[in-house]
Structure formats: structure tokens, C-alpha cells
Design a protein around this motif. Structure first.
Motif, short mmCIF file in Angstrom:
data_model
loop_
_atom_site.label_atom_id
_atom_site.label_comp_id
_atom_site.label_asym_id
_atom_site.label_seq_id
_atom_site.Cartn_x
_atom_site.Cartn_y
_atom_site.Cartn_z
N UNK A 27 0.84 -1.20 0.00
CA UNK A 27 0.00 0.00 0.00
C UNK A 27 0.87 1.24 0.00
N UNK A 28 0.40 2.27 -0.68
CA UNK A 28 1.20 3.49 -0.81
C UNK A 28 1.41 4.18 0.54
N UNK A 29 0.41 4.17 1.40
CA UNK A 29 0.57 4.81 2.72
C UNK A 29 1.62 4.09 3.54
N UNK A 30 1.60 2.77 3.47
CA UNK A 30 2.59 1.97 4.20
C UNK A 30 3.98 2.20 3.61
N UNK A 31 4.08 2.23 2.27
CA UNK A 31 5.36 2.47 1.61
C UNK A 31 5.91 3.84 1.99
N UNK A 32 5.02 4.82 2.09
CA UNK A 32 5.44 6.17 2.46
C UNK A 32 6.08 6.17 3.85
N UNK A 33 5.46 5.49 4.78
CA UNK A 33 6.01 5.44 6.13
C UNK A 33 7.32 4.65 6.15
N UNK A 70 3.84 -0.01 15.36
CA UNK A 70 2.39 0.16 15.46
C UNK A 70 1.74 0.09 14.08
N UNK A 71 2.29 0.80 13.11
CA UNK A 71 1.70 0.81 11.78
C UNK A 71 1.86 -0.54 11.07
N UNK A 72 2.95 -1.24 11.33
CA UNK A 72 3.19 -2.51 10.66
C UNK A 72 2.32 -3.63 11.22
N UNK A 86 6.96 -6.41 -0.96
CA UNK A 86 6.99 -4.98 -1.29
C UNK A 86 7.53 -4.14 -0.15
N UNK A 87 7.17 -4.50 1.08
CA UNK A 87 7.67 -3.78 2.25
C UNK A 87 9.19 -3.89 2.34
N UNK A 88 9.71 -5.10 2.12
CA UNK A 88 11.16 -5.28 2.16
C UNK A 88 11.86 -4.49 1.07
#
Length: 123
Positions: A27-33, A70-72, A86-88
Motif C-alpha cells: 500500500x502506498x501509505x505503508x510504503x510512504x512510512x 504500530x503501523x506494521x 513490497x515492504x522489504x
């Protein structure tokens, strides 16, 4: 100059490339963080390269890591951290960006800015 410019271009390419590939599967929000984890990675890179890091930077790193946890964890109440491929990739991009910033701080002042930028852009 050429060697320095190419090295910086490689770190920049890895940072941007890994982020873009990672965005295809997270997700783009997760990638941003996760991209902002470069704030945590940069002092760690400095420390590993025997440079001093102010204590205020470590306080900021701690706050960022708590936020990442928290977000993860998402909707899970057990605080199990789950990462996708994708997160990695996005984290790899953040680390590459930290290495780019670190190396730029080391070699940037040794060369003319315009010439260095021209080499980075050309490669």
C-alpha cells in the motif's frame, strides 16, 4: 569525480528503483512510512562507519521505530509485525537512500556541485 558521481548515481537508482518496485505490491501509505525509515537507517550507517551520532538522533530513531511497529502490526491486536515482499523492497530503498545521503555528505564537498550532478544524471 567520475567514480564519485557513478557511486552516488547507483545509490540513488537503487533507492528510487526499489521504492517503485515495492509500490507494486504494498500500500502506498505503508510504503510512504517505510520510506521514512531512512531517518532511522542514516544514523545507524553513520555509527557503523565510526561517526558520532547525537543522542537526540537516537531519541528520534526510537520514536520512529515505535511508529513503525504500530503501523506494521495493522489491525492485529497481538502486535505481530508482518512484512510483504513490497515492504522489504521499500525498506531496501530507504537503506539505499540513507547510504546515498551518507556518501554524499562525505564526498559532496570535494567536487563542484554542478559537475557532480552532471555525472550523476548522465549515469
Amino acid at each position: 569525480l567520475l567514480k564519485a558521481g557513478i557511486e552516488l548515481a547507483v545509490w540513488n537508482f537503487l533507492a528510487q528503483g526499489l521504492l517503485n518496485i515495492g509500490l507494486m505490491s504494498t500500500e502506498s501509505a505503508r510504503a510512504s512510512f517505510l520510506t521514512q525509515m531512512s531517518v532511522v537507517f542514516t544514523p545507524i550507517v553513520c555509527l557503523l562507519c565510526k561517526q558520532s551520532v547525537p543522542s537526540a538522533a537516537w531519541i528520534g530513531c526510537s520514536v520512529a521505530l515505535v511508529g513503525l511497529t504500530i503501523l506494521s502490526s495493522g489491525a492485529s491486536s497481538s502486535f505481530m509485525i508482518s512484512f510483504s515482499t513490497g515492504d522489504y523492497l521499500v525498506l531496501g530503498g530507504a537503506l539505499s537512500w540513507s547510504l546515498y545521503l551518507f556518501r554524499l555528505s562525505q564526498i559532496g564537498s570535494k567536487f563542484d556541485e554542478i559537475s557532480l550532478q552532471a555525472i550523476k544524471t548522465a549515469h
